[in-house]
Enzyme design. Sequence first.
Site: not given
Length: 222
Positions: A70-71
């Site tokens: 998800c970064q």
Amino acid sequence: MIKILELFGGIGAPRKALINLGIDHKCIDYVEWQLNRVKAYNALYDHLHKTQDVRGWNLKPDILIHGSPCQDNSRAYRERKGAAEDSRSVLMLETLRIIEEMGEWRPKVVIWENVKGVLDRNVIPIFNYYLKEMTELGYTNSFNVLDARDFGIPHARERVFCISLLGDKVFDFSKLETKPMKDIRTFMEYGPSDEIPEQCLITVPSMLNRIKEFNPSPSGNY
């Protein structure tokens, strides 16, 4: 028995949910490349899984669960790349390839989870593309933002959940059963003695440094 596949499996939270619900299931494979997460998973479920790359996977599950990196979708990440070729978040599209290659064996249910930031204007194109491709693969998509606080956990954790069902049926989020948020003290590890029952023992150096930065303690105890 439900057969599940955990891609980007982390510590195996979806499997733990099935165990807590008493649902008969079998994890036919688990894919995760972060060594510390694999170690935690093995400890929780008494397995000997090794790290492996999602791009080399091939199996036949009933339910496919993928909480892709998800970064590059996250609001906490200053330079969000979304679906750029060198981003980590673009790995969610590997799931599309896997499902397509399954052919008639594609899973009945696909569950994708990610940060709320994926709905932001400058990042949402990757999510919209995912929805479009899942539709073309024969799925009907439904998504919503869920907060852990609505399910008993005293933690403000909002995440986008997308449930894709093979065929025309639509997952109804309104039927989810919510729970009152528990008191955070039920999750605390108290210490260092019973004389101070409301003191939570914090040992992580980064957390201790952060607490000291905002609230210096003359005694040095936290």
